[in-house]
Design a protein around this motif. Structure first.
Motif, PDB file in Angstrom:
ATOM      1  N   ASP A   1      64.816 -23.626   7.205  1.00 33.58           N
ATOM      2  CA  ASP A   1      64.643 -22.236   6.781  1.00 33.58           C
ATOM      3  C   ASP A   1      63.584 -22.133   5.690  1.00 33.58           C
TER       4      ASP A   1
ATOM      5  N   ARG B   1      68.266 -26.270   2.641  1.00 32.14           N
ATOM      6  CA  ARG B   1      68.053 -25.865   4.036  1.00 32.14           C
ATOM      7  C   ARG B   1      66.560 -25.961   4.348  1.00 32.14           C
TER       8      ARG B   1
ATOM      9  N   ALA C   1      64.243 -30.877   1.812  1.00 29.92           N
ATOM     10  CA  ALA C   1      63.767 -29.569   1.364  1.00 29.92           C
ATOM     11  C   ALA C   1      62.951 -29.736   0.086  1.00 29.92           C
TER      12      ALA C   1
ATOM     13  N   ASP D   1      68.842 -24.572  -1.784  1.00 30.98           N
ATOM     14  CA  ASP D   1      70.152 -24.666  -1.139  1.00 30.98           C
ATOM     15  C   ASP D   1      70.200 -25.813  -0.137  1.00 30.98           C
TER      16      ASP D   1
ATOM     17  N   ALA E   1      66.257 -21.107   0.079  1.00 36.19           N
ATOM     18  CA  ALA E   1      66.582 -22.076   1.130  1.00 36.19           C
ATOM     19  C   ALA E   1      66.288 -23.497   0.670  1.00 36.19           C
TER      20      ALA E   1
ATOM     21  N   GLU F   1      72.656 -14.168   1.572  1.00 37.20           N
ATOM     22  CA  GLU F   1      72.444 -14.287   3.015  1.00 37.20           C
ATOM     23  C   GLU F   1      72.853 -13.011   3.745  1.00 37.20           C
TER      24      GLU F   1
END
Length: 761
Positions: free
Chosen positions: A450, A447, A627, A445, A442, A417
């Motif tokens: 994103d 997210r 996600a 992870d 993303a 990041e």
């Protein structure tokens, strides 16, 4: 995920392959962080400070905060020499404050004096690591092992800016066993020096006023440097510098050189004083070539002869470094052979400022050459630092794209990041390869917003000419994995990737596995199982161990649905064996394996096995929602199946609410939608109270903070929730764990595996 592109293969232009950085260099740089500070000539003992530190043995925490040049390191080195306890050192530099890097250094240092559970390092290599819940308790457990008293020194606290890292150190200090003391130093106020610790007598704090030289100490310093002055004149200098050690030291050198009249006194730690001295009394006394050498090499964090030669396009740098170090010009050797050095931070800051003023057009070129050297010698992380500093966005993007996957697999998402932030969103939007990889990171992870953004950027991008096929495949797999357009589109995207990805590619397993999932969502379980079989084989063949766990778990669940329990058990056992062997207990991919293990234990009527496996799955489920919607939904449905059988309808209701969230974002999930409705119908007919497994994702995020000294309001600030919300969550945790206090909640959570015990018992 797999490697992308990479550096140009050696020898493409007929040149010899570059030599990698020798293994001992990596060790030298690590030892520089974990070794004791080196003594500098001309220092004097600070008896009053040493006495205070030696008498602080009952304080678990010592905080020393003062700007550069106040003698913090010298005091620590002298204290260590006079104390009978074992000192363990960790010195932080740029980038070491992010959670994985910090805790890896701390664990490596502690491992030199205590046995550290190897699983601690496994956790540190996991994306989505549970720092407070898993890593810190294992570190505390290591420190509680029998052994000699230890002083753990953490230098450079200003590098620790991450809230997660700060909370990790806080928790470590809060749980220190008897016989262990932590010392933290920083150039600015250290967050650990809280009012609670001050009032509780658990802290010894030294600041600039404590570290300032008094007249007696200043006289001793001047005498050690061969400068004789009357006490009255020394007292005047102490007043002018406010006892600042660096200021007095520089003044003594100027007096010894006979040119102090050219200097003006400034308050401590103000740059004009240092800058004036360095420019007029150090650089001006050197031959032009020597001054230029120091000025230009100041762009380097660490220096060696070959590296400086490459950056300066010259030769003989090793000799210059050695002679400069001998003359005490603020150059510190990092190893006994004196092959590697670093500059004192004050000296380097002045030289960099001088370089920018004198040769502004040369700075980028020097960084570019440094990036060349580090990349050619195998340290891509340092190459990225210099590439970013060189202002070369294309090269920075290429290097970062090459390192995203390895950094992700090493659990260093904060570092990724940082790189992406320094490159800048506008540059990522113009780099198709970087955008699609940012989307994958993303998504994995957890997210989703994103991930969706970068997937959209990748969808609109033109494929890079040099690896168009790879890009088309990885972009199609990202769309399939996120399933934004329903099952039919997911199947088409997965088929595109299967057509492109060659046998043997590390991405092949994802392509065929996603195609299997698409068939599963469409209700074709026979075809789904065939492709998942291929995914297992492809993962094994390419050595992709992390996705191997995912596909083994998927196949085990398909086999269970068909009643093939023996074969399913084999796959579950294989998946968990990989999890244990490779330290994947904190990976979201392992959650489904634990859910399958819970279902298998239920079949075997193994209540304890159900509890343990379900606890692991419950904890990891927070890492995956919409996600990767098919994964998040299937995981929760399998967990709910077990909960209903226990029975724990309260836990199943929590999961159903989460399933509804996934479905709002990804409504077309085929047969999983049917299973959700079936779950809803079954819950309507059941009544019951939740058990430990009913902890919500929000409550699981709060749970590790209950171990710390933070108030609930402060914990709420960390989690970005209000005081009322965090109080409500804490009360819910107590109720579900059937306890009445914070301490009891922590003890119960450790007992059932939601938190890691911080003892060896």
């Amino acid at each position: 995920m797999g490697r992308v592109g990479g550096r140009r293969p050696a020898g493409d232009d007929g040149s010899p392959a570059p030599e990698p950085v020798p293994a001992d260099v990596t060790q030298v740089l690590l030892e520089a962080k974990l070794g004791p500070p080196r003594a500098r000539a001309g220092t004097i003992p600070r008896s009053r400070l040493i006495d205070a530190l030696r008498s602080s043995v009952a304080c678990p925490l010592v905080v020393i905060s003062a700007p550069a040049g106040f003698g913090k390191t010298t005091v620590l080195a002298d204290w260590a020499e006079q104390d009978d306890r074992t000192f363990v050192w960790v010195s932080l530099e740029r980038g070491d404050g992010e959670p994985v890097a910090l805790l890896t250094l701390l664990a490596t240092a502690v491992a030199r004096v205590r046995h550290v559970d190897p699983r601690l390092f496994d956790h540190l290599g996991s994306p989505g690591i549970s720092v407070l819940g898993r890593v810190v308790p294992r570190l505390v457990a290591a420190l509680r092992a029998p052994g000699d008293p230890v002083v753990l020194v953490l230098r450079g606290a200003e590098e620790i800016t991450s809230r997660v890292s700060q909370d990790a150190v806080d928790l470590l200090v809060d749980q220190l066993p008897a016989g262990v003391q932590v010392v933290v130093t920083g150039r600015r106020a250290v967050w650990l020096a809280s009012g609670t610790r001050r009032s509780g007598g658990a802290l010894l704090e030294l600041g600039p006023a404590d570290l300032a030289f008094d007249v007696e100490e200043a006289c001793a310093l001047f005498e050690a440097l061969g400068v004789g002055l009357p006490a009255a004149e020394v007292a005047s200098l102490v007043t002018a510098t406010e006892g600042w050690a660096a200021g007095l030291y520089l003044t003594a050198l100027a007096l010894r050189a006979g040119c102090a009249d050219q200097m003006s006194a400034h308050p401590p730690h103000l740059h004009p004083f240092v800058s004036e001295y360095v420019r007029t009394e150090v650089l001006s006394q050197l031959a032009p070539g020597a001054a230029r050498f120091l000025r230009r090499t100041a762009v380097l964090d660490v220096m060696s002869g070959p590296l400086c030669d490459a950056v300066l396009c010259s030769s003989g740098s090793a000799g210059r470094l050695e002679s400069t170090s001998r003359s005490n010009l603020f150059l510190v050797p990092l190893d006994d052979r004196q092959d590697w050095y670093r500059m004192h931070s004050l000296f380097r800051a002045v030289l960099l400022d001088d370089l920018v003023r004198r040769e502004p057009g040369r700075v980028c070129e020097l960084h570019r050459r440094a990036a060349d050297w580090w990349e050619a010698h195998g340290s891509v992380e340092r190459a990225i630092h210099h590439a970013l500093a060189s202002g070369d966005p294309e090269r920075s993007a290429r290097l970062v794209a090459d390192q995203i996957v390895p950094a992700y697999l090493a659990g260093r998402l904060p570092l990724v990041e940082t790189w992406l932030r320094e490159i800048g969103e506008s540059r990522i939007e113009r780099d198709a390869s970087l955008a699609v990889l940012a989307g994958w990171v993303a998504a994995l992870d957890g997210r989703p917003v994103d991930a969706a953004r970068w997937a959209d950027v990748a969808d609109r991008a033109e494929p890079p000419a040099e690896r168009a096929a790879w890009f088309e495949s990885v972009r199609a797999m990202l769309r399939a994995a996120m399933c934004p357009n329903g099952i039919a589109a997911m199947k088409d995207d997965a088929q595109t990737a299967v057509r492109i990805e060659p046998v043997g590619s590390v991405w092949r397993q994802a392509a065929v596995g996603l195609l299997g999932v698409a068939h599963l969502l469409g209700g074709d379980t026979a075809t789904a199982e065939r492709y998942v079989d291929q995914a297992v084989d492809a993962a094994e063949a390419s050595g992709a161990r992390v996705p191997l766990v995912r596909w083994l778990a998927h196949r085990a669940l398909l086999l269970m649905d068909r009643g093939h329990w023996s074969r399913a058990a084999d796959d579950v056992e294989r998946a968990l064996a990989v999890v244990d062997a490779d330290g994947l207990t904190e990976y979201e991919t392992s959650a489904l394996a634990y859910a399958a293990a819970a279902r298998l234990a239920l079949r075997r009527r193994d209540a304890e096995g159900v509890r343990v496996a379900l606890g692991h799955a419950m904890r990891l489920r927070q890492l995956t929602m919409w996600a990767l919607p098919w994964h998040g939904a299937l995981l929760r449905l399998e967990m709910a199946r077990v909960l209903l059988a226990i029975p724990d309808p309260g836990g199943a209701k929590v999961l159903l609410r989460e399933l509804d969230q996934i479905r709002r974002h990804r409504p077309d999930l085929g047969v999983l939608n049917v299973r959700m409705e079936d779950l809803r119908e079954r819950l309507r007919d059941l009544r019951g109270h939740g058990t430990v497994s009913t902890l919500t994702a929000a409550e699981l995020r709060l749970l590790p903070y209950l171990q710390t000294h933070l108030t609930l309001a402060e914990a709420g600030q960390r989690l970005y929730v209000s005081r009322n919300t965090v109080a409500s969550q804490a009360s819910s945790i107590y109720r579900k764990l059937e306890v009445s206090s914070r301490g009891e909640a922590v003890a119960r959570a450790r007992q059932i595996g939601l938190l890691e015990p911080s003892s060896l018992e």
